[in-house]
Each structure stands twice: as structure tokens, then as C-alpha cells.
Design a protein around this motif. Structure first.
Motif, PDB file in Angstrom:
ATOM      1  N   GLY A  46     -19.816  16.133  11.628  1.00 37.63           N
ATOM      2  CA  GLY A  46     -18.472  16.289  12.144  1.00 37.63           C
ATOM      3  C   GLY A  46     -18.403  17.472  13.084  1.00 37.63           C
ATOM      4  N   VAL A  47     -17.715  17.323  14.214  1.00 36.59           N
ATOM      5  CA  VAL A  47     -17.520  18.434  15.147  1.00 36.59           C
ATOM      6  C   VAL A  47     -16.319  19.249  14.677  1.00 36.59           C
ATOM      7  CG1 VAL A  47     -17.046  19.085  17.538  1.00 36.59           C
ATOM      8  CG2 VAL A  47     -18.489  17.100  17.052  1.00 36.59           C
ATOM      9  N   VAL A  48     -16.517  20.542  14.516  1.00 39.56           N
ATOM     10  CA  VAL A  48     -15.479  21.421  13.966  1.00 39.56           C
ATOM     11  C   VAL A  48     -14.400  21.669  15.023  1.00 39.56           C
ATOM     12  CG1 VAL A  48     -14.987  23.672  12.927  1.00 39.56           C
ATOM     13  CG2 VAL A  48     -17.191  22.528  12.483  1.00 39.56           C
ATOM     14  N   PRO A  49     -13.140  21.338  14.747  1.00 34.35           N
ATOM     15  CA  PRO A  49     -12.055  21.605  15.706  1.00 34.35           C
ATOM     16  C   PRO A  49     -11.609  23.064  15.643  1.00 34.35           C
ATOM     17  CG  PRO A  49     -11.197  20.481  13.782  1.00 34.35           C
ATOM     18  CD  PRO A  49     -12.682  20.591  13.580  1.00 34.35           C
ATOM     19  N   ASP A  50     -10.683  23.415  16.536  1.00 33.73           N
ATOM     20  CA  ASP A  50     -10.115  24.765  16.562  1.00 33.73           C
ATOM     21  C   ASP A  50      -9.071  24.884  15.452  1.00 33.73           C
ATOM     22  OD1 ASP A  50      -9.084  27.221  17.073  1.00 33.73           O
ATOM     23  OD2 ASP A  50      -8.552  26.822  19.157  1.00 33.73           O
ATOM     24  N   PHE A  51      -9.374  25.671  14.446  1.00 35.50           N
ATOM     25  CA  PHE A  51      -8.460  25.850  13.315  1.00 35.50           C
ATOM     26  C   PHE A  51      -7.493  27.005  13.536  1.00 35.50           C
ATOM     27  CE2 PHE A  51     -11.032  22.875  11.082  1.00 35.50           C
ATOM     28  CZ  PHE A  51     -10.342  22.492   9.947  1.00 35.50           C
ATOM     29  N   THR A  52      -7.672  27.782  14.621  1.00 33.20           N
ATOM     30  CA  THR A  52      -6.789  28.936  14.813  1.00 33.20           C
ATOM     31  C   THR A  52      -5.428  28.545  15.385  1.00 33.20           C
ATOM     32  OG1 THR A  52      -7.628  29.406  17.049  1.00 33.20           O
ATOM     33  CG2 THR A  52      -8.788  30.422  15.189  1.00 33.20           C
ATOM     34  N   VAL A  53      -5.337  27.323  15.932  1.00 30.84           N
ATOM     35  CA  VAL A  53      -4.068  26.857  16.480  1.00 30.84           C
ATOM     36  C   VAL A  53      -3.038  26.739  15.349  1.00 30.84           C
ATOM     37  CG1 VAL A  53      -2.892  24.971  17.661  1.00 30.84           C
ATOM     38  CG2 VAL A  53      -5.204  25.626  18.359  1.00 30.84           C
ATOM     39  N   GLY A  54      -1.917  27.353  15.525  1.00 33.72           N
ATOM     40  CA  GLY A  54      -0.860  27.287  14.518  1.00 33.72           C
ATOM     41  C   GLY A  54      -0.913  28.389  13.486  1.00 33.72           C
ATOM     42  N   VAL A  55      -1.989  29.206  13.498  1.00 32.27           N
ATOM     43  CA  VAL A  55      -2.063  30.323  12.557  1.00 32.27           C
ATOM     44  C   VAL A  55      -1.120  31.438  13.027  1.00 32.27           C
ATOM     45  CG1 VAL A  55      -3.554  32.109  11.569  1.00 32.27           C
ATOM     46  CG2 VAL A  55      -4.420  29.782  11.884  1.00 32.27           C
ATOM     47  N   VAL A  56      -0.335  31.970  12.120  1.00 31.27           N
ATOM     48  CA  VAL A  56       0.597  33.050  12.436  1.00 31.27           C
ATOM     49  C   VAL A  56       0.174  34.289  11.655  1.00 31.27           C
ATOM     50  CG1 VAL A  56       2.996  33.837  12.364  1.00 31.27           C
ATOM     51  CG2 VAL A  56       2.477  31.427  12.845  1.00 31.27           C
ATOM     52  N   ALA A  57      -0.146  35.347  12.394  1.00 35.81           N
ATOM     53  CA  ALA A  57      -0.564  36.600  11.760  1.00 35.81           C
ATOM     54  C   ALA A  57       0.027  37.761  12.539  1.00 35.81           C
ATOM     55  CB  ALA A  57      -2.082  36.695  11.724  1.00 35.81           C
ATOM     56  N   SER A  58       0.345  38.859  11.852  1.00 39.17           N
ATOM     57  CA  SER A  58       0.942  40.029  12.498  1.00 39.17           C
ATOM     58  C   SER A  58       0.370  41.302  11.902  1.00 39.17           C
ATOM     59  CB  SER A  58       2.468  40.015  12.347  1.00 39.17           C
ATOM     60  OG  SER A  58       2.818  40.029  10.965  1.00 39.17           O
ATOM     61  N   ASP A  59       0.429  42.381  12.700  1.00 37.49           N
ATOM     62  CA  ASP A  59      -0.041  43.685  12.264  1.00 37.49           C
ATOM     63  C   ASP A  59       1.169  44.508  11.840  1.00 37.49           C
ATOM     64  OD1 ASP A  59      -1.340  46.049  11.826  1.00 37.49           O
ATOM     65  OD2 ASP A  59      -1.664  46.511  13.945  1.00 37.49           O
ATOM     66  N   SER A  60       1.103  45.114  10.683  1.00 45.38           N
ATOM     67  CA  SER A  60       2.239  45.900  10.187  1.00 45.38           C
ATOM     68  C   SER A  60       2.535  47.102  11.075  1.00 45.38           C
ATOM     69  CB  SER A  60       1.961  46.369   8.753  1.00 45.38           C
ATOM     70  OG  SER A  60       0.769  47.137   8.700  1.00 45.38           O
ATOM     71  N   CYS A  61       1.564  47.525  11.900  1.00 45.46           N
ATOM     72  CA  CYS A  61       1.770  48.645  12.815  1.00 45.46           C
ATOM     73  C   CYS A  61       2.211  48.181  14.201  1.00 45.46           C
ATOM     74  CB  CYS A  61       0.497  49.475  12.932  1.00 45.46           C
ATOM     75  SG  CYS A  61       0.018  50.307  11.406  1.00 45.46           S
ATOM     76  N   GLY A  62       2.359  46.889  14.376  1.00 48.90           N
ATOM     77  CA  GLY A  62       2.861  46.370  15.628  1.00 48.90           C
ATOM     78  C   GLY A  62       1.832  46.100  16.695  1.00 48.90           C
ATOM     79  N   GLY A  63       0.553  46.263  16.381  1.00 53.20           N
ATOM     80  CA  GLY A  63      -0.495  46.031  17.366  1.00 53.20           C
ATOM     81  C   GLY A  63      -0.864  44.560  17.489  1.00 53.20           C
ATOM     82  N   ALA A  64      -1.791  44.308  18.409  1.00 50.28           N
ATOM     83  CA  ALA A  64      -2.233  42.935  18.636  1.00 50.28           C
ATOM     84  C   ALA A  64      -3.176  42.480  17.519  1.00 50.28           C
ATOM     85  CB  ALA A  64      -2.935  42.832  19.986  1.00 50.28           C
ATOM     86  N   VAL A  65      -3.196  41.178  17.292  1.00 49.64           N
ATOM     87  CA  VAL A  65      -4.067  40.569  16.282  1.00 49.64           C
ATOM     88  C   VAL A  65      -4.870  39.460  16.948  1.00 49.64           C
ATOM     89  CG1 VAL A  65      -4.155  39.230  14.141  1.00 49.64           C
ATOM     90  CG2 VAL A  65      -2.510  41.092  14.376  1.00 49.64           C
TER      91      VAL A  65
END
Length: 330
Positions: A46-65
Motif C-alpha cells: 500500500g502507498v502511504v498517503p499524507d496523514f498530516t492533512v486535517g491535523v490541528v496542532a498549536s503551540d502554547s507559546c504562540g509559535g509555529a508548529v
């Protein structure tokens, strides 16, 4: 940060100190990846698809993730693997990480399913060998196949026959039966040389490929010694896959050394295949009945913690495992 000292007369002195605030908190993943399903290709991968689409993550200090995944998008799974875990990692600017996991399901076609009578063995790492001392009751040969204990990884899935090859199966394919003990087609074939066993595998590959029951580039072959022990142990770490002792009720062999007992009455002989309970992975007669050929020659284990080891040269002798109907339980 400036620190000021003042006396009663109003005189002052100052010094400067630096306050460093270190971010040690990983990003917060509020929405992980959704599970996904893909169809297997012609190589049963099986070819692995992009699983990062739709992931929501944030930094408590307001920086980029930033987001990453393992296995990476676009890579292929192991051949024949029906599911795999995909780990998504969120990383902030300070290098702190958080992870979550989703499942990739690979839809296998009919030819990618285990053939009738075979069990799918998934990849994994196990401790190969034995810690028991040389001598009764286990009689380990220091330096050879039982020792030293070391980690071995089987990096790919494979199919393993659930039962020993019967005399009926062997004679139907090869047109001959070398067995000394006859009279029952369900008895395991015995009296087979390593070369006979290799020839049987070759003939079976040709037969099943012509019938279209195995994918292209697949073959039937003897297991390596590492594959055999991995499948026999089925996740256990004791001397036998049933525990520290092998009882007469658990396999067809002659003498149990733990505890000492003769098994059965009269002269020992092979039993019909699958007469005794299977191990936890559904494989029968991994202990006793007839010894089973491995692909390797007989020799020293490789050092370290190898992946997919195979001893292909260095000795005229071939490896057998599992014991037999006329063996002791060591």
C-alpha cells in the motif's frame, strides 16, 4: 533585568542579570489524523498517503508548529501487510514534540491473502536463543543456535504453513513418498532431504503460480532459522512456546526432561499432523512430530541485533528445528 540597590542617603548601585524562559511544553494536538484505507498494488503493498492533512496542532507559546509522519507519505508498506500504524509528530520552534497515531488499512486482493492452510506472520522483534545453561534438562550448545540470546528483527510479513506437509500433499505433487511410516495420508512426510524439501517448494511455486493463487514474484520456500524461531515462539520468551516445560500432552516426542517422563506406550512414531494444540499464532507441531528443515546452513549466530539474518554458507550441514517423535524435549 536590572537590579538596583539604594542606601538611606539615596546612593545607588546597579547590576544586570538575564532571565531565560525555556519552553519545554510540547504542542497541543487537538485533532489527529483520520484513519485511511488504500488498495494494495500488484506487489501487495500500500502507498502511504499524507496523514498530516486535517491535523490541528498549536503551540502554547504562540509559535509555529510543523507536522511530519512516519512512515512518510509516498512510501510503501511491507508486502502483504494489511494494516500499519502511522505516527504524526507535531514539533514547535523549541524542538518540543507531541505525537498521535492513526491506522492505515491496506485492502488486499485475493492473491494477496494467505493461501489456504497458511498463516500470516507479521513483522516484529524477538529474543532469539536461550539463556539456559548447557546440560540437563535443556542441553544447549553454547555458541551455536541456542546461544547467545540476542534481539532479531523480522522486518517483513510472510506466510507460514499452519501444518507440516502431509504424505498425501507431498506424493500428489512430487509423485513419490519417501516416508518410512505409511498407511495414513495425514501423517507428516518424513525421510525428506533438504534438497527434497527445496524441490517441493519449487514445484509448489510453479503449480500455484500457474493457478494464479500467488502474486507475481512470490515463492514458496523453507523458512530461515530466524523466521522459524520467530513463528514458533509466537511472542513467548520461555524455553518452549508453552512455557518452561514441554509436556507429553502438548507435542509428539519421546521423552520429557521437565519433568522427566516417557511419552506414550511402545515405540515412538509420527502422529497425524495437527494432532496436538497449535501455538498462539495458529501453527501446529512446532515442537515434536517431525524435524523441520530451515533454509540456513548450520553455523554461528551473527553478532549484535541483526535484521532478517540468514546463514547461507560456511558449512555443509543444514539447519533443522523443532525436534521429532523420537527426540527428547531438549
Amino acid at each position: 533585568m536590572t537590579i538596583t540597590a539604594r542606601d538611606p542617603a539615596g546612593n545607588t548601585a546597579q547590576c544586570v542579570s538575564t532571565l531565560t524562559v525555556t519552553d519545554t511544553t510540547g504542542p497541543v494536538i487537538t485533532t489527529c489524523a483520520a484513519n485511511q484505507t488504500v488498495a494494495a498494488n500488484s506487489n501487495c503493498q500500500g502507498v502511504v498517503p499524507d496523514f498530516t492533512v486535517g491535523v490541528v496542532a498549536s503551540d502554547s507559546c504562540g509559535g509555529a508548529v510543523t507536522l511530519s509522519q512516519s512512515p512518510a507519505a509516498g512510501t510503501t508498506t511491507s508486502s502483504g501487510l494489511s494494516s500499519t500504524a502511522v505516527t504524526i509528530t507535531a514539533t514547535d520552534l523549541a524542538g518540543n514534540t507531541s505525537t498521535c497515531t492513526a491506522t492505515l488499512t491496506v485492502t488486499l486482493s485475493g492473491t494477496c491473502q494467505p493461501p489456504a492452510g497458511f498463516v500470516a506472520i507479521q513483522p516484529g522483534t524477538f529474543q532469539m536463543g536461550s539463556t539456559a545453561a548447557n546440560g540437563a534438562p535443556y542441553y544447549n550448545d553454547a555458541g551455536y543456535s541456542p546461544q547467545p540470546v540476542h534481539a532479531v528483527t523480522i522486518s517483513y510479513p510472510f506466510w507460514m504453513g499452519a501444518k507440516e506437509v502431509t504424505q498425501a500433499q507431498y506424493s500428489a505433487l512430487m509423485g513419490t513418498n519417501p516416508s518410512y511410516f505409511g498407511g495414513n495420508p495425514d501423517l507428516p512426510v518424513e525421510g525428506v532431504t533438504w534438497f527434497n524439501a527445496r524441490a517441493y517448494c519449487t514445484a509448489l511455486t510453479a503449480q500455484q503460480a500457474a493457478l494464479g493463487t500467488v502474486p507475481a514474484s512470490y515463492e514458496y520456500r523453507l523458512p530461515t532459522e530466524a523466521e522459524w524461531e520467530y513463528a514458533c515462539r509466537a511472542g513467548t520468551t520461555t524455553e518452549f512456546n508453552v512455557g518452561v516445560a514441554l509436556l507429553c500432552s502438548q507435542a509428539n516426542f519421546w521423552v520429557s526432561n521437565v519433568p522427566f517422563a516417557f511419552c506414550g506406550a511402545g515405540a515412538p512414531k509420527p502422529a497425524p499432523v495437527s494432532s496436538y494444540p497449535p501455538n498462539s499464532w495458529g501453527l501446529f507441531d512446532m515442537h515434536g512430530n517431525v524435524s523441520e528443515w530451515c533454509l540456513d546452513v548450520y553455523g554461528l549466530y551473527p553478532a549484535g541485533a541483526p535484521a532478517d539474518p540468514f546463514v547461507g554458507a560456511g558449512s555443509p550441514y543444514r539447519t533443522i528445528r523443532g525436534g521429532a517423535w523420537d527426540w527428547e524435549s531438549n
